[in-house]
Design a protein around this motif. Structure first.
Motif, PDB file in Angstrom:
ATOM      1  N   THR A   1      25.823  46.570  41.876  1.00 25.57           N
ATOM      2  CA  THR A   1      26.317  46.124  40.571  1.00 25.57           C
ATOM      3  C   THR A   1      27.464  45.143  40.769  1.00 25.57           C
ATOM      4  O   THR A   1      28.246  45.254  41.715  1.00 25.57           O
ATOM      5  CB  THR A   1      26.815  47.303  39.720  1.00 25.57           C
ATOM      6  N   LEU A   2      27.538  44.177  39.859  1.00 22.84           N
ATOM      7  CA  LEU A   2      28.599  43.179  39.881  1.00 22.84           C
ATOM      8  C   LEU A   2      29.240  43.120  38.508  1.00 22.84           C
ATOM      9  O   LEU A   2      28.554  43.011  37.494  1.00 22.84           O
ATOM     10  CB  LEU A   2      28.046  41.808  40.253  1.00 22.84           C
ATOM     11  N   SER A   3      30.529  43.240  38.472  1.00 23.64           N
ATOM     12  CA  SER A   3      31.264  43.132  37.208  1.00 23.64           C
ATOM     13  C   SER A   3      32.471  42.240  37.428  1.00 23.64           C
ATOM     14  O   SER A   3      32.779  41.856  38.559  1.00 23.64           O
ATOM     15  CB  SER A   3      31.706  44.518  36.716  1.00 23.64           C
ATOM     16  N   GLY A   4      33.137  41.911  36.344  1.00 28.91           N
ATOM     17  CA  GLY A   4      34.281  41.025  36.494  1.00 28.91           C
ATOM     18  C   GLY A   4      35.209  41.047  35.304  1.00 28.91           C
ATOM     19  O   GLY A   4      34.952  41.710  34.292  1.00 28.91           O
ATOM     20  N   PHE A   5      36.300  40.326  35.453  1.00 28.29           N
ATOM     21  CA  PHE A   5      37.321  40.261  34.413  1.00 28.29           C
ATOM     22  C   PHE A   5      38.103  38.973  34.583  1.00 28.29           C
ATOM     23  O   PHE A   5      38.048  38.315  35.634  1.00 28.29           O
ATOM     24  CB  PHE A   5      38.270  41.458  34.509  1.00 28.29           C
ATOM     25  N   GLY A   6      38.827  38.616  33.556  1.00 24.92           N
ATOM     26  CA  GLY A   6      39.649  37.424  33.674  1.00 24.92           C
ATOM     27  C   GLY A   6      40.519  37.208  32.458  1.00 24.92           C
ATOM     28  O   GLY A   6      40.336  37.852  31.411  1.00 24.92           O
ATOM     29  N   THR A   7      41.468  36.330  32.623  1.00 25.95           N
ATOM     30  CA  THR A   7      42.331  35.881  31.531  1.00 25.95           C
ATOM     31  C   THR A   7      42.465  34.371  31.632  1.00 25.95           C
ATOM     32  O   THR A   7      42.800  33.836  32.692  1.00 25.95           O
ATOM     33  CB  THR A   7      43.723  36.518  31.614  1.00 25.95           C
TER      34      THR A   7
END
Length: 398
Positions: free
Chosen positions: A28-34
């Motif tokens: 699984t690949l997930s992510g986040f950012g601003t």
């Protein structure tokens, strides 16, 4: 105004979100950012986060509050998994750079006990696990007064996490052992942390969360040219005791914190109190705290934050000459004895959850340094503040 990094982060999230959509896969690949723009009302100093070489003045920039992270997990079987997390942000230098923040193997010993080995987040603060995930936090930016007290986010070692229930109450206990290393801005020094040990206790009952944390370590900084010059001068002129007090060599240090979270109906309360202790005068003892109050109106959450930090050890070295040819040496010693950014701030902000995986935030801060430049970097002579900072950004996860 440079918008390319902001556009790039948003584009990367769109591409990555569709890259791994097979729910039956073990990977699984997930992510986040601003993606944020930040500016202040002063050209006399630059507002920056901990570890940033440069910040912002009256021209809006993306670098202070923007980041992008990816997290990959491979589940080998029901009891072994591998996790890696990378983060892109402005840190150490004034350019965007990538770092490996997590890289660990997790072993599920039982339904209640997990053991991890590798590089993990160090549970220094209440929100350490998701400190860089803006979407998981109410505020746009964690209070710099509290979150600049420990320049250490990761540890290479082992931890054990045990979770159990007592009726409607859940207790999560974490023990961590390891070592770590961090760089100063512009790679001006290397801080080495050995014998890192920590405990993190989180008690949850309905809308209430109480957290206690305690981290201890031994640390050394041996390649700081500015510190070594001061220590050498003090020893040369016979101020050996002052040199020993300022030396950063196998010094013990600790950080103890207590946190409270309330998420009851539409009311949000979050508060932390922390105490830093150190054997070296170059890492002064401090007390810091903040409180956030918020209220949800549908998709909108206005909030207010007050934050403070004070230095508990003297900001000058006793027994050194304040006049004559050695006055400059004394000023250098006092500079290290007063490294804590003594400051208070008041912030108001608004969070708008316009999408199930994205939120727009606007935050206004009024920061008041005391006895120095506070958390501001590259100050001009005579800078005192206060300074107003405003930022707007989109937090997203996928």
């Amino acid at each position: 105004m440079k918008l390319k990094p902001v556009v790039a982060m948003l584009a990367m999230s769109v591409v990555a979100s569709g890259a791994w959509a097979d729910e039956n896969s073990n990977f699984t690949l997930s992510g986040f950012g601003t993606a944020a723009l930040t500016r202040s009302n002063s050209d006399d100093a630059e507002f920056a986060r901990l570890g940033q070489l440069a910040g912002v003045k009256t021209s809006a920039k993306t670098g202070v509050d923007s980041n992008f992270g990816l997290q990959a997990t491979y589940k080998a079987n029901d009891w072994i998994s591998l996790t890696a997390q990378g983060l892109v942000s402005k840190h150490i230098t004034d350019e965007y750079g990538a770092e490996l923040t997590w890289a660990f193997a997790r072993f599920k010993a039982s339904d209640k006990l997990n053991i991890r080995v590798g590089r993990m987040g160090l549970p220094v603060y209440m929100i350490s696990d998701y400190l860089n995930v803006g979407y998981s936090n109410t505020f746009l930016r964690p209070p710099v007064e509290m979150y600049s007290q420990v320049n250490l986010q990761t540890v290479d070692g082992v931890d054990a996490i045990y979770q159990t229930d007592f009726g409607d109450t859940t207790l999560t206990s974490q023990l961590v052992l390891g070592k770590s290393e961090s760089k100063g801005t512009a790679n001006s020094y290397t801080a080495k942390f050995s014998q890192v040990a920590g405990i993190n206790l989180v008690l949850e009952n309905g809308p209430f969360t109480v957290r206690f944390g305690h981290i201890t370590t031994k640390f050394s900084v041996e390649d700081s040219a500015s510190l070594n010059a001061v220590l050498g001068g003090l020893e040369k002129f016979g101020f050996t005791s002052a040199a020993n007090d300022l030396r950063l060599k196998d010094n013990k240090a600790s950080f103890t914190s207590l946190g409270l979270g309330v998420n009851w109906k539409n009311i949000i309360v979050q508060s932390e109190y922390g105490v830093r202790k150190s054997e070296s005068r170059s890492l002064p003892d401090t007390t810091s705290w903040y409180t956030l109050l918020g209220y949800r109106y549908g998709a909108f959450t206005p909030y207010y934050v007050h934050s403070e930090v004070k230095q508990d050890t003297p900001r000058t070295m006793a027994g050194l000459p304040t006049t004559g040819p050695l006055a400059a040496l004394t000023a250098g010693a006092n500079n290290f004895a007063s490294l804590t950014a003594v400051q208070s701030s008041n912030s108001i902000g608004l969070r708008w959850d316009f999408h199930k995986a994205a939120a727009l935030k606007v935050q206004y801060d009024r920061l008041t340094p005391k006895d120095g430049a506070g958390t501001f970097v590259n100050p001009k002579p005579g800078f005192t503040g206060p300074v107003n900072v405003i930022a707007a950004g989109i937090d997203f996860v996928f």
